[in-house]
Motif scaffolding. Structure first.
Motif, PDB file in Angstrom:
ATOM      1  N   THR A  93      54.957  20.413  23.317  1.00  0.00           N
ATOM      2  CA  THR A  93      54.748  19.364  22.309  1.00  0.00           C
ATOM      3  C   THR A  93      54.611  19.991  20.927  1.00  0.00           C
ATOM      4  O   THR A  93      55.172  19.492  19.944  1.00  0.00           O
ATOM      5  CB  THR A  93      53.501  18.533  22.651  1.00  0.00           C
ATOM      6  N   GLN A 114      56.883  19.327  17.601  1.00  0.00           N
ATOM      7  CA  GLN A 114      56.292  18.986  16.309  1.00  0.00           C
ATOM      8  C   GLN A 114      56.753  19.966  15.235  1.00  0.00           C
ATOM      9  O   GLN A 114      57.093  19.558  14.117  1.00  0.00           O
ATOM     10  CB  GLN A 114      54.768  18.993  16.390  1.00  0.00           C
ATOM     11  N   THR A 156      47.588  18.780  17.607  1.00  0.00           N
ATOM     12  CA  THR A 156      46.946  17.855  16.676  1.00  0.00           C
ATOM     13  C   THR A 156      47.336  18.265  15.263  1.00  0.00           C
ATOM     14  O   THR A 156      47.272  19.441  14.914  1.00  0.00           O
ATOM     15  CB  THR A 156      45.412  17.869  16.838  1.00  0.00           C
ATOM     16  N   ILE A 194      47.527  12.996  13.718  1.00  0.00           N
ATOM     17  CA  ILE A 194      48.381  12.671  14.857  1.00  0.00           C
ATOM     18  C   ILE A 194      47.956  13.592  15.994  1.00  0.00           C
ATOM     19  O   ILE A 194      47.809  14.805  15.787  1.00  0.00           O
ATOM     20  CB  ILE A 194      49.878  12.897  14.547  1.00  0.00           C
ATOM     21  N   GLY A 201      51.705  13.560  19.035  1.00  0.00           N
ATOM     22  CA  GLY A 201      52.860  12.752  18.674  1.00  0.00           C
ATOM     23  C   GLY A 201      54.013  13.614  18.198  1.00  0.00           C
ATOM     24  O   GLY A 201      53.804  14.612  17.516  1.00  0.00           O
ATOM     25  N   THR A 202      55.229  13.220  18.569  1.00  0.00           N
ATOM     26  CA  THR A 202      56.407  13.992  18.167  1.00  0.00           C
ATOM     27  C   THR A 202      57.452  13.160  17.432  1.00  0.00           C
ATOM     28  O   THR A 202      58.508  13.668  17.089  1.00  0.00           O
ATOM     29  CB  THR A 202      57.066  14.645  19.397  1.00  0.00           C
ATOM     30  N   SER A 203      57.154  11.905  17.177  1.00  0.00           N
ATOM     31  CA  SER A 203      58.090  11.026  16.491  1.00  0.00           C
ATOM     32  C   SER A 203      58.289  11.495  15.046  1.00  0.00           C
ATOM     33  O   SER A 203      57.321  11.704  14.312  1.00  0.00           O
ATOM     34  CB  SER A 203      57.538   9.598  16.489  1.00  0.00           C
ATOM     35  N   ASP A 258      56.641   9.135  12.569  1.00  0.00           N
ATOM     36  CA  ASP A 258      55.178   9.252  12.515  1.00  0.00           C
ATOM     37  C   ASP A 258      54.745  10.517  11.772  1.00  0.00           C
ATOM     38  O   ASP A 258      53.816  10.486  10.965  1.00  0.00           O
ATOM     39  CB  ASP A 258      54.575   9.263  13.921  1.00  0.00           C
TER      40      ASP A 258
END
Length: 132
Positions: free
Chosen positions: A54, A58, A102, A115, A118-120, A123
């Protein structure tokens, strides 16, 4: 001389107190984040681990956004905190960081956004935009 050239040159010469990575992040050492905040800088903090998938995703998104627009590097100092070294350290516990992957944006004594895992791209871009 542009900022990236300066940072890379200064790091290679040992001028910077913290090592700068190829991606333009300052490697966290105790006091680095607070010193930047005390200077009035906005700080983007990436709590990551080298083995974390993840975190790698990111990093690709962050690197892509930074490469597409110099506005992020102009507005923020980017600091990478190694979760394996500092996951139980004050830099993580004082901000209640739940896990690696994070991302935070800090200014002064305020957290502007966060965040967790999250990997969008949208976002992460929205988080980075809070630092502008």
């Amino acid at each position: 001389m542009n900022r990236r050239t300066f940072v890379a040159t200064a790091a290679a010469m040992g001028i910077l107190p913290a090592a700068a990575s190829a991606a333009g992040f300052i490697t966290y050492k105790p006091g680095v984040i607070q010193a930047a905040l005390d200077e009035g800088k906005t700080v983007f903090v990436d709590y990551s681990a080298t083995w974390c998938g993840t975190c790698k995703r990111q990093a690709r998104v962050i690197d892509g956004l930074r490469a597409a627009s110099g506005k992020y590097d102009a507005a923020m100092t980017f600091v990478k905190v190694d979760w394996d070294d500092y996951g139980t350290h004050e830099v993580s516990t004082s901000r209640q960081i739940p896990r690696r992957s994070t991302l935070l944006v800090l200014r002064g004594d305020k957290e502007l956004g966060r965040i967790v895992a999250g990997t969008s791209e949208s976002d992460i871009k929205a988080l980075m935009d809070k630092g502008l």
